[in-house]
Scaffold this motif. Structure first.
Motif, PDB file in Angstrom:
ATOM      1  N   VAL A 125     -23.344  15.921  29.750  1.00 43.31           N
ATOM      2  CA  VAL A 125     -22.588  15.628  29.194  1.00 43.31           C
ATOM      3  C   VAL A 125     -22.171  16.426  29.530  1.00 43.31           C
ATOM      4  N   GLN A 126     -20.108  16.249  29.139  1.00 42.16           N
ATOM      5  CA  GLN A 126     -18.629  16.953  29.884  1.00 42.16           C
ATOM      6  C   GLN A 126     -18.114  18.066  28.928  1.00 42.16           C
ATOM      7  N   TRP A 127     -18.003  18.891  29.174  1.00 41.23           N
ATOM      8  CA  TRP A 127     -17.481  19.950  28.635  1.00 41.23           C
ATOM      9  C   TRP A 127     -16.370  20.659  28.488  1.00 41.23           C
ATOM     10  N   PHE A 128     -15.286  20.142  27.841  1.00 42.56           N
ATOM     11  CA  PHE A 128     -14.020  21.198  27.854  1.00 42.56           C
ATOM     12  C   PHE A 128     -14.116  22.435  27.182  1.00 42.56           C
ATOM     13  N   ILE A 129     -14.476  24.044  27.942  1.00 46.64           N
ATOM     14  CA  ILE A 129     -13.903  24.739  27.122  1.00 46.64           C
ATOM     15  C   ILE A 129     -12.959  24.969  26.568  1.00 46.64           C
ATOM     16  N   THR A 130     -12.498  25.496  25.260  1.00 44.47           N
ATOM     17  CA  THR A 130     -11.033  25.681  24.317  1.00 44.47           C
ATOM     18  C   THR A 130     -10.652  26.900  24.117  1.00 44.47           C
ATOM     19  N   ASP A 131     -11.736  27.714  24.076  1.00 46.72           N
ATOM     20  CA  ASP A 131     -11.880  29.174  23.318  1.00 46.72           C
ATOM     21  C   ASP A 131     -12.690  30.026  24.050  1.00 46.72           C
ATOM     22  N   THR A 132     -12.094  31.318  24.452  1.00 45.65           N
ATOM     23  CA  THR A 132     -12.777  31.761  24.543  1.00 45.65           C
ATOM     24  C   THR A 132     -12.873  33.440  24.029  1.00 45.65           C
ATOM     25  N   VAL A 133     -13.878  34.645  23.148  1.00 45.25           N
ATOM     26  CA  VAL A 133     -13.117  35.509  22.647  1.00 45.25           C
ATOM     27  C   VAL A 133     -14.082  36.534  23.152  1.00 45.25           C
ATOM     28  N   GLU A 134     -13.548  37.280  24.003  1.00 46.44           N
ATOM     29  CA  GLU A 134     -14.315  38.416  24.875  1.00 46.44           C
ATOM     30  C   GLU A 134     -15.061  38.921  24.058  1.00 46.44           C
ATOM     31  N   GLY A 135     -16.050  39.666  24.931  1.00 40.79           N
ATOM     32  CA  GLY A 135     -17.093  39.685  23.393  1.00 40.79           C
ATOM     33  C   GLY A 135     -18.059  39.110  22.752  1.00 40.79           C
ATOM     34  N   SER A 136     -17.068  37.971  22.365  1.00 47.94           N
ATOM     35  CA  SER A 136     -17.971  37.453  21.390  1.00 47.94           C
ATOM     36  C   SER A 136     -18.602  36.083  21.707  1.00 47.94           C
ATOM     37  N   GLY A 137     -17.585  35.282  22.193  1.00 47.19           N
ATOM     38  CA  GLY A 137     -18.615  34.172  22.687  1.00 47.19           C
ATOM     39  C   GLY A 137     -17.587  32.726  23.414  1.00 47.19           C
ATOM     40  N   GLN A 138     -18.139  31.659  23.610  1.00 50.28           N
ATOM     41  CA  GLN A 138     -16.975  30.436  23.390  1.00 50.28           C
ATOM     42  C   GLN A 138     -17.439  29.215  23.072  1.00 50.28           C
ATOM     43  N   ALA A 139     -16.151  28.267  23.230  1.00 52.77           N
ATOM     44  CA  ALA A 139     -16.202  27.323  22.392  1.00 52.77           C
ATOM     45  C   ALA A 139     -15.686  26.533  23.798  1.00 52.77           C
ATOM     46  N   TYR A 140     -16.706  25.120  23.587  1.00 53.01           N
ATOM     47  CA  TYR A 140     -16.592  23.814  24.186  1.00 53.01           C
ATOM     48  C   TYR A 140     -16.728  22.366  22.882  1.00 53.01           C
ATOM     49  N   VAL A 141     -15.950  21.932  23.480  1.00 52.77           N
ATOM     50  CA  VAL A 141     -15.867  20.269  22.803  1.00 52.77           C
ATOM     51  C   VAL A 141     -16.305  19.377  23.483  1.00 52.77           C
ATOM     52  N   CYS A 142     -17.060  18.783  23.110  1.00 51.56           N
ATOM     53  CA  CYS A 142     -17.715  17.477  24.203  1.00 51.56           C
ATOM     54  C   CYS A 142     -16.478  16.072  24.112  1.00 51.56           C
ATOM     55  N   VAL A 143     -16.040  15.826  25.739  1.00 46.06           N
ATOM     56  CA  VAL A 143     -15.417  15.385  26.173  1.00 46.06           C
ATOM     57  C   VAL A 143     -15.590  13.687  26.638  1.00 46.06           C
ATOM     58  N   ASP A 144     -16.737  13.557  26.389  1.00 46.14           N
ATOM     59  CA  ASP A 144     -17.164  12.219  27.458  1.00 46.14           C
ATOM     60  C   ASP A 144     -17.856  11.722  26.369  1.00 46.14           C
ATOM     61  N   HIS A 145     -18.084  11.733  25.075  1.00 45.11           N
ATOM     62  CA  HIS A 145     -18.763  11.360  23.728  1.00 45.11           C
ATOM     63  C   HIS A 145     -17.837  11.052  22.493  1.00 45.11           C
ATOM     64  N   ARG A 146     -18.137   9.726  21.862  1.00 38.14           N
ATOM     65  CA  ARG A 146     -17.588   9.863  20.665  1.00 38.14           C
ATOM     66  C   ARG A 146     -19.193   9.415  19.848  1.00 38.14           C
ATOM     67  N   PRO A 147     -17.739  10.264  18.750  1.00 36.42           N
ATOM     68  CA  PRO A 147     -17.142  11.350  18.403  1.00 36.42           C
ATOM     69  C   PRO A 147     -16.867  12.738  19.550  1.00 36.42           C
ATOM     70  N   TYR A 148     -16.258  13.356  19.271  1.00 32.10           N
ATOM     71  CA  TYR A 148     -16.098  14.609  19.447  1.00 32.10           C
ATOM     72  C   TYR A 148     -16.984  15.349  18.944  1.00 32.10           C
ATOM     73  N   VAL A 149     -17.575  16.309  19.644  1.00 37.09           N
ATOM     74  CA  VAL A 149     -18.849  17.312  19.244  1.00 37.09           C
ATOM     75  C   VAL A 149     -17.612  18.288  19.574  1.00 37.09           C
ATOM     76  N   ALA A 150     -17.928  19.914  18.523  1.00 33.01           N
ATOM     77  CA  ALA A 150     -17.005  20.782  19.030  1.00 33.01           C
ATOM     78  C   ALA A 150     -18.747  21.567  18.839  1.00 33.01           C
ATOM     79  N   MET A 151     -19.003  22.617  20.197  1.00 40.25           N
ATOM     80  CA  MET A 151     -19.583  24.043  20.230  1.00 40.25           C
ATOM     81  C   MET A 151     -19.287  25.377  19.598  1.00 40.25           C
ATOM     82  N   TRP A 152     -19.396  26.602  19.487  1.00 39.94           N
ATOM     83  CA  TRP A 152     -19.692  27.270  19.303  1.00 39.94           C
ATOM     84  C   TRP A 152     -20.898  28.266  19.956  1.00 39.94           C
TER      85      TRP A 152
END
Length: 177
Positions: free
Chosen positions: A121-148
């Motif tokens: 799966v191809q993920w696009f990193i949308t947000d990085t919070v230093e010391g906390s984590g990262q947010a990803y969005v799956c961009v090659d499947h539908r519907p779009y899925v975000a993950m923290w």
């Protein structure tokens, strides 16, 4: 000092009582302290993906994905489902792993965006919070899925969810807007 000198120095109007003066000072101080306390204690969104725009209606594929994602991850509790959002609470004092299905395409996604390929799966990193984590969005499947993914989660959750996404959601072309 004569009475005329006192009146010219202190005025001839009524004097404010010390209790009234104390009240006039205390009320603004209490209001300021209240605002500071509220600002410090107000609940912020737990993760950036909670603020992502979702599609108009929850796609039917989201229910299938939510049913298929793992019940738990190492170091995290059982999945909790609320609509199209799934959370796995941390067993320590960290953020939960969070998944949202049916969000809108990230506006920042462009032909020059860096994509991470995780089990296929191809993920696009949308947000990085230093010391906390990262947010990803799956961009090659539908519907779009975000993950923290919190900093303490490792790669296990996103790897496992990537496999489930590839099995349950249809592939879609990369949409750069």
């Amino acid at each position: 000092m004569t009475e005329d000198d006192q009146q010219s120095r202190y005025g001839s109007g009524p004097r404010l009582s010390p209790a009234l003066i104390a009240t006039l000072v205390a009320i603004p101080v209490m209001v300021i302290v209240g605002f500071i306390t509220f600002a410090a204690l107000r609940p912020d969104p737990t993760t950036p993906i909670e603020s992502y725009v979702s599609g108009e209606a929850a796609p039917a594929e989201c229910a299938e994905l939510i049913d298929a994602v793992p019940q738990t991850f190492d170091g995290f509790g059982d999945k909790q489902v609320a609509g199209t959002t799934v959370t796995w609470p941390s067993e320590s004092d960290g953020d939960p792993v969070t998944l949202r299905c049916g969000i809108s395409r990230p506006d920042e996604l462009s032909p020059t965006s860096n994509l991470q390929v995780i089990h296929p799966v191809q993920w696009f990193i949308t947000d990085t919070v230093e010391g906390s984590g990262q947010a990803y969005v799956c961009v090659d499947h539908r519907p779009y899925v975000a993950m923290w993914i919190p900093e303490n989660a490792g790669n296990g959750p996103i790897t496992d969810v990537s496999a489930v996404i590839d099995e349950t959601l249809p592939r879609g072309p990369l949409d750069f807007g």
